[in-house]
Design an enzyme around this catalytic site. Structure first.
Site, short mmCIF file in Angstrom:
data_model
loop_
_atom_site.label_atom_id
_atom_site.label_comp_id
_atom_site.label_asym_id
_atom_site.label_seq_id
_atom_site.Cartn_x
_atom_site.Cartn_y
_atom_site.Cartn_z
N LYS A 168 0.91 -1.20 -0.31
CA LYS A 168 0.01 -0.14 -0.34
C LYS A 168 1.33 1.18 -0.22
O LYS A 168 0.50 2.73 -0.47
CB LYS A 168 -1.10 -0.29 1.27
CG LYS A 168 -1.80 -1.21 1.29
CD LYS A 168 -2.98 -1.11 1.67
CE LYS A 168 -4.09 -1.51 2.13
NZ LYS A 168 -5.02 -2.32 1.61
N GLY A 212 -7.92 -7.86 2.63
CA GLY A 212 -9.47 -8.57 4.07
C GLY A 212 -9.65 -7.18 5.17
O GLY A 212 -10.65 -7.67 6.40
N GLY A 213 -9.38 -6.62 4.96
CA GLY A 213 -9.79 -5.50 5.98
C GLY A 213 -9.39 -5.10 7.74
O GLY A 213 -9.59 -4.82 8.70
N LYS A 246 -5.38 10.03 6.97
CA LYS A 246 -6.50 10.60 7.28
C LYS A 246 -7.77 9.53 7.00
O LYS A 246 -8.16 9.00 6.37
CB LYS A 246 -7.19 11.53 6.45
CG LYS A 246 -7.97 12.47 6.36
CD LYS A 246 -8.17 14.01 7.75
CE LYS A 246 -8.98 14.72 7.81
NZ LYS A 246 -8.78 15.18 9.41
N TYR A 247 -8.89 9.40 8.06
CA TYR A 247 -9.53 8.93 8.58
C TYR A 247 -10.80 9.50 7.91
O TYR A 247 -11.15 10.65 8.76
CB TYR A 247 -9.79 7.96 9.57
CG TYR A 247 -11.26 7.36 10.37
CD1 TYR A 247 -11.41 6.22 9.30
CD2 TYR A 247 -12.15 8.37 10.43
CE1 TYR A 247 -12.19 5.04 9.34
CE2 TYR A 247 -12.97 7.35 10.29
CZ TYR A 247 -13.27 5.48 10.08
OH TYR A 247 -15.00 5.01 10.24
N HIS A 287 -17.55 3.52 -0.45
CA HIS A 287 -16.41 3.47 -1.46
C HIS A 287 -16.56 2.99 -3.03
O HIS A 287 -17.86 2.45 -3.47
CB HIS A 287 -16.63 1.45 -0.71
CG HIS A 287 -15.72 0.86 -1.66
ND1 HIS A 287 -14.62 0.46 -1.26
CD2 HIS A 287 -15.20 0.25 -2.80
CE1 HIS A 287 -13.60 -0.67 -1.82
NE2 HIS A 287 -13.98 -0.76 -2.86
N LYS A 340 -17.21 -6.14 1.71
CA LYS A 340 -18.52 -6.00 1.06
C LYS A 340 -19.62 -7.06 1.54
O LYS A 340 -19.42 -8.11 0.71
CB LYS A 340 -17.79 -5.73 -0.48
CG LYS A 340 -17.10 -4.73 -0.49
CD LYS A 340 -16.51 -4.94 -2.30
CE LYS A 340 -14.56 -3.71 -2.85
NZ LYS A 340 -14.07 -4.54 -3.55
N ARG A 346 -6.30 -8.10 -9.42
CA ARG A 346 -6.77 -9.38 -9.86
C ARG A 346 -8.21 -9.27 -10.66
O ARG A 346 -9.03 -8.19 -10.18
CB ARG A 346 -7.00 -10.52 -9.26
CG ARG A 346 -7.53 -9.35 -7.80
CD ARG A 346 -7.69 -10.74 -6.70
NE ARG A 346 -8.30 -9.66 -5.11
CZ ARG A 346 -8.91 -9.05 -5.00
NH1 ARG A 346 -10.40 -9.49 -5.59
NH2 ARG A 346 -9.21 -8.20 -3.81
N VAL A 363 -14.82 -10.36 -6.96
CA VAL A 363 -16.16 -10.69 -6.61
C VAL A 363 -16.98 -10.29 -7.54
O VAL A 363 -17.56 -10.40 -8.14
CB VAL A 363 -16.14 -10.61 -5.05
CG1 VAL A 363 -17.41 -11.36 -4.33
CG2 VAL A 363 -14.86 -11.51 -4.64
P1 ADP Z 1 -8.51 -3.70 2.90
O1 ADP Z 1 -7.00 -3.73 1.50
O2 ADP Z 1 -8.12 -4.93 4.01
O3 ADP Z 1 -9.40 -4.20 1.55
P2 ADP Z 1 -8.89 -1.15 2.56
O4 ADP Z 1 -7.22 0.07 1.60
O5 ADP Z 1 -9.35 -1.30 0.72
O6 ADP Z 1 -8.39 -2.80 2.98
O7 ADP Z 1 -9.99 -0.84 2.69
C1 ADP Z 1 -11.42 -1.01 3.22
C2 ADP Z 1 -12.07 0.04 3.51
O8 ADP Z 1 -11.63 0.14 5.34
C3 ADP Z 1 -12.78 0.42 2.51
O9 ADP Z 1 -13.38 0.10 2.25
C4 ADP Z 1 -13.02 1.75 4.45
O10 ADP Z 1 -14.40 1.07 4.40
C5 ADP Z 1 -12.11 1.60 4.89
N1 ADP Z 1 -11.35 2.34 5.31
C6 ADP Z 1 -9.68 2.45 4.28
N2 ADP Z 1 -9.04 3.52 4.05
C7 ADP Z 1 -10.08 4.33 5.19
C8 ADP Z 1 -9.50 5.71 4.77
N3 ADP Z 1 -8.89 6.71 4.99
N4 ADP Z 1 -11.06 6.55 5.58
C9 ADP Z 1 -12.08 5.39 5.96
N5 ADP Z 1 -11.94 4.33 5.17
C10 ADP Z 1 -10.65 3.53 5.59
#
Ligand code: ADP
Length: 447
Positions: free
Chosen positions: A116, A163-164, A200-201, A207, A236, A290, A293
């Site tokens: 990332k 995977g979150g 930043k959150y 999404h 999702k 890739r 889903v």
């Molecule tokens: P993963 O690779 O584990 O799936 P992601 O980077 O795709 O992680 O993030 C997964 C989910 O986490 C996003 O769809 C969102 O819901 C939340 N998220 C990730 N980054 C942020 C952020 N900067 N601010 C708010 N939510 C976030």
């Protein structure tokens, strides 16, 4: 074109790839664990090879066993599907080193985008909008200093995350040290590296992700967006295209930015750029190198078979069309149906006593399930995807309601009742939802 493709996966995605291959006149090789000897992907493939015991680590993640299966059967390409080895650059490299084509991007592109931190850097250089963020964080002090700079709230993420997992939010400086150490610990347990960074959150984003296709000659097209904001635990649940939040001009604008970025990065094959979208602005999060889903919703609105395109591109074919040839028609929604208790979400494997999938115009069911099949307890609990296409979002919703009513799955609990509830909520019907909506809705429902 390839004569024989080995499908390094199981379940509905293995079937999905088999179908594309057969329509292209390509023979297929299924691989399976001991627990999957009776699986539909094994039954339908032209050949099947058992690659190990039930545990994924011993079978679907067993690189030497999969490559041996390809060599023994004379497969000239491997499609990894999603999950398992689909984002494993070492596997892609091993496959190519054995003279077999990996259906996907190059190992180098996978490494760049799989991390990332390097992906963010590449995205910035390619002109994509990103969330304000930090480089790799070495210490808690480092994290505190960056959080001051970026402004709270912040989210700590694992560089190898997926995977979150390995993500922790801190709303202030008191919360940060714990979030930092917990994110590192989770990353250490789940991923190759415990290196984390900070973003930043965003508090109430949607999404929204963009699907792209790129051939080996520099031709890139985007296939529009998917809105995947209906999530639980960052996973999702429902996806749709187009997003209720975007108009045609916004789609064209972000689409063009993405297309140019992919051209610049020199990426090949299919890929998805995931963004958060808040107050009319996009923030790049990550790229999935890739098949996803939720790819069928894009297939429904564009008429393009994404798996077929992946195979064509990997074989060296040119796209043969450009952005102006891509047209979007109607609206599509996908529901992920899991064998889970719809209230507790605990997995519910077991024997399917009766299975009746809905049908009719605009209804697609991608599933490996059949009556009498026993869902093994070792793998992901998703057992079917229901993809609905309609002329308008409203027509799509009406059809989705009808299709969910028709679905009969007996013997195991499924998340169908949850989908029925979600799609009857006014906010969902109006398209007024963000990534927190589902969890808040479920919270309200409990009370
Ligand atoms: P993963 O690779 O584990 O799936 P992601 O980077 O795709 O992680 O993030 C997964 C989910 O986490 C996003 O769809 C969102 O819901 C939340 N998220 C990730 N980054 C942020 C952020 N900067 N601010 C708010 N939510 C976030």
């Amino acid at each position: 074109m390839f004569e024989k493709v080995l499908i390094a996966n199981r379940g509905e995605v293995a079937l999905r790839i088999h179908r594309a291959c057969r329509e292209m006149g390509i023979r297929t090789v299924a691989v399976h664990s001991e627990a999957d000897a009776n699986a539909m992907h094994v039954r339908l493939a032209d050949e099947a090879v058992c690659i190990g015991p039930a545990r994924s680590a011993d079978s679907y993640l067993n690189k030497p066993a999969i490559i041996s299966a390809a060599l023994i059967t004379g497969a000239d390409a491997i499609h990894p599907g999603f999950g398992f080895l689909s984002e494993n650059a070492d596997f892609a490299e091993m496959v190519e080193n054995h003279g077999i084509t990996f259906i996907g991007p190059t190992a180098q592109q996978m490494r760049l985008m799989g991390d990332k931190i390097t992906a963010r850097k590449a995205a910035i250089e390619a002109g994509l909008p990103v969330t304000p963020g930090s480089p790799a964080l070495e210490t808690v002090e480092d994290a505190l200093a960056w959080a001051e700079k970026i402004g709270y709230p912040v989210i700590i993420k694992a560089k190898d995350g997926g995977g979150g997992k390995g993500m922790k939010i801190a709303f202030n400086a008191e919360e940060l040290p714990e979030a930092y150490s917990m994110a590192r610990a989770e990353a250490k347990a789940a991923f190759p590296s415990d290196v984390v960074y900070m973003e930043k959150y965003l508090q109430n984003p949607r999404h929204i992700e963009m699907q792209i296709l790129a051939d080996k000659y520099g031709n890139v097209v985007h296939l529009g967006e998917r809105d995947c904001s209906i999530q639980r635990n960052n996973q999702k649940v429902i996806e749709e295209s187009p997003s209720p939040a975007l108009n045609d001009a916004q789609r064209e604008e972000i689409g063009e930015i993405v297309r140019k970025a992919i051209e610049k990065i020199g990426y090949t094959n299919a890929g998805t750029l995931e963004f958060l979208y808040e107050d009319g602005k996009f923030y790049f999060m990550e790229m999935n190198t890739r098949l996803q889903v939720e790819h069928p919703v894009t297939e429904a609105v564009t008429g393009i078979d994404i798996v077929r395109e992946q195979i064509r591109i990997a074989s060296g074919a040119a796209l043969g069309y450009s952005q102006k040839d891509i047209t979007f028609s109607g609206h599509a929604i996908e529901c992920r149906i899991n064998a889970e208790d719809p209230e507790t979400f605990s997995p519910c494997p077991g024997k399917i006593l009766e299975w009746h999938a809905p049908g009719g115009l605009g209804v697609r069911v991608d599933s490996e399930i059949y009556s009498g099949y026993s869902i093994p307890p070792f793998y992901d609990s998703m057992i079917a995807k229901l993809i609905i296409h309609g002329k308008t979002r409203n027509a799509c919703l009406m059809r989705l309601r009808r299709a969910l009513e028709e679905f009969v799955i007996m013997g195991v609990k499924t998340t169908i009742p949850l989908h029925q509830e979600i799609i009857s909520q006014a906010e969902f019907i109006d398209g007024q939802y963000n990534i927190h909506w589902l969890e808040k809705f479920m919270e309200r429902n409990k009370k």
